[in-house]
Motif scaffolding. Structure first.
Motif, PDB file in Angstrom:
ATOM      1  N   ASP A   1       1.990 -16.825  -2.833  1.00 37.93           N
ATOM      2  CA  ASP A   1       0.885 -15.873  -2.899  1.00 37.93           C
ATOM      3  C   ASP A   1       1.315 -14.460  -2.529  1.00 37.93           C
ATOM      4  N   GLY A   2       2.599 -14.232  -2.401  1.00 36.58           N
ATOM      5  CA  GLY A   2       3.099 -12.902  -2.067  1.00 36.58           C
ATOM      6  C   GLY A   2       2.638 -12.469  -0.689  1.00 36.58           C
ATOM      7  N   LEU A   3       2.156 -11.237  -0.616  1.00 38.64           N
ATOM      8  CA  LEU A   3       1.757 -10.670   0.668  1.00 38.64           C
ATOM      9  C   LEU A   3       0.286 -10.912   0.985  1.00 38.64           C
TER      10      LEU A   3
ATOM     11  N   THR B   1       9.605 -13.987   7.504  1.00 45.74           N
ATOM     12  CA  THR B   1       9.048 -13.507   8.749  1.00 45.74           C
ATOM     13  C   THR B   1       8.768 -12.017   8.578  1.00 45.74           C
ATOM     14  N   PHE B   2       7.556 -11.635   8.951  1.00 46.54           N
ATOM     15  CA  PHE B   2       7.128 -10.242   8.904  1.00 46.54           C
ATOM     16  C   PHE B   2       6.834  -9.811  10.334  1.00 46.54           C
TER      17      PHE B   2
ATOM     18  N   GLU C   1       4.443 -10.870  14.941  1.00 49.45           N
ATOM     19  CA  GLU C   1       5.296 -11.553  13.978  1.00 49.45           C
ATOM     20  C   GLU C   1       4.467 -12.598  13.240  1.00 49.45           C
ATOM     21  N   VAL C   2       4.567 -12.607  11.923  1.00 47.63           N
ATOM     22  CA  VAL C   2       3.894 -13.603  11.092  1.00 47.63           C
ATOM     23  C   VAL C   2       4.963 -14.303  10.265  1.00 47.63           C
ATOM     24  N   THR C   3       4.965 -15.624  10.318  1.00 48.11           N
ATOM     25  CA  THR C   3       5.912 -16.408   9.533  1.00 48.11           C
ATOM     26  C   THR C   3       5.152 -17.168   8.459  1.00 48.11           C
TER      27      THR C   3
ATOM     28  N   GLY D   1      -2.396  -0.481   5.477  1.00 51.48           N
ATOM     29  CA  GLY D   1      -2.192   0.407   6.614  1.00 51.48           C
ATOM     30  C   GLY D   1      -1.362  -0.144   7.745  1.00 51.48           C
ATOM     31  N   VAL D   2      -0.815  -1.333   7.592  1.00 49.36           N
ATOM     32  CA  VAL D   2       0.049  -1.917   8.626  1.00 49.36           C
ATOM     33  C   VAL D   2       1.457  -2.050   8.042  1.00 49.36           C
ATOM     34  N   ALA D   3       2.432  -1.468   8.757  1.00 48.31           N
ATOM     35  CA  ALA D   3       3.833  -1.542   8.331  1.00 48.31           C
ATOM     36  C   ALA D   3       4.451  -2.830   8.862  1.00 48.31           C
ATOM     37  N   TRP D   4       5.240  -3.490   8.008  1.00 45.69           N
ATOM     38  CA  TRP D   4       5.891  -4.756   8.353  1.00 45.69           C
ATOM     39  C   TRP D   4       7.367  -4.709   7.984  1.00 45.69           C
ATOM     40  N   LEU D   5       8.209  -5.259   8.825  1.00 43.31           N
ATOM     41  CA  LEU D   5       9.607  -5.522   8.500  1.00 43.31           C
ATOM     42  C   LEU D   5       9.657  -6.911   7.895  1.00 43.31           C
ATOM     43  N   LEU D   6      10.285  -7.046   6.755  1.00 41.99           N
ATOM     44  CA  LEU D   6      10.378  -8.317   6.031  1.00 41.99           C
ATOM     45  C   LEU D   6      11.764  -8.911   6.228  1.00 41.99           C
TER      46      LEU D   6
END
Length: 165
Positions: free
Chosen positions: A144-146, A123-124, A134-136, A109-114
């Motif tokens: 482990d992917g996403l 960076t997401f 922002e998560v790096t 349910g959370v949209a992220w730009l990759l």
């Protein structure tokens, strides 16, 4: 008593003490990740503080190890660290719907730009929220992917409402 010998001992002791302090100071900071702390407006900063209070102690099985300087706008897990920064500026790529659509993911349910970085990290950045998070993921954590993003979904949904920042 030999005055020159006494001065030499004091100088040697002072030099050794200075070296010890310098070494200790370097050691304390060398092991800690450091990040640039964002400078959001007051509304986004309040949301980020709320998020900080809800962040889990573990992400993808990694213990929390916050980077320096200490801030309610940043957090980290593991070594090399997965880094979260809240209150970052909107990435320019988000303005271009074609780019964001091709490089966007939705996790719980959370949209992220990759965005893939030259060093192999990813960076997401959250989209459609009143504060950008922002998560790096360092290259060593991308296998482990996403998976790590699933641990961020609930606290983000709880504290940062949908909308356009």
């Amino acid at each position: 008593m030999n005055i020159p010998r006494l001065r030499l001992r004091c100088l040697a002791g002072t030099a050794a003490l200075a070296m010890l302090i310098t070494t200790a100071a370097c050691s304390a900071t060398d092991d800690e990740a450091s990040v640039v702390v964002p400078s959001p407006d007051a509304k986004a900063a309040r949301l980020c503080r709320d998020l900080h209070a809800q962040l889990p102690k573990e992400i993808d099985g990694l213990a929390r190890t916050d980077p320096g300087p200490k801030s309610e706008l940043t957090a980290g897990w593991g070594d090399p660290a997965i880094i979260l920064r809240c209150g970052v500026a909107r990435p320019p790529e988000m303005i271009d719907p074609a780019y964001a659509g091709q490089n966007g993911v939705r996790v719980n349910g959370v949209a992220w730009l990759l965005e893939k970085r030259d060093d192999g990290s990813y960076t997401f950045t959250t989209g459609a929220r009143l504060a950008y998070v922002e998560v790096t993921l360092p290259e060593e954590r991308t296998g482990d992917g996403l998976g790590p993003l699933t641990d961020f979904a609930a606290p983000i949904k709880k504290t940062i409402p949908k909308g356009i920042a």
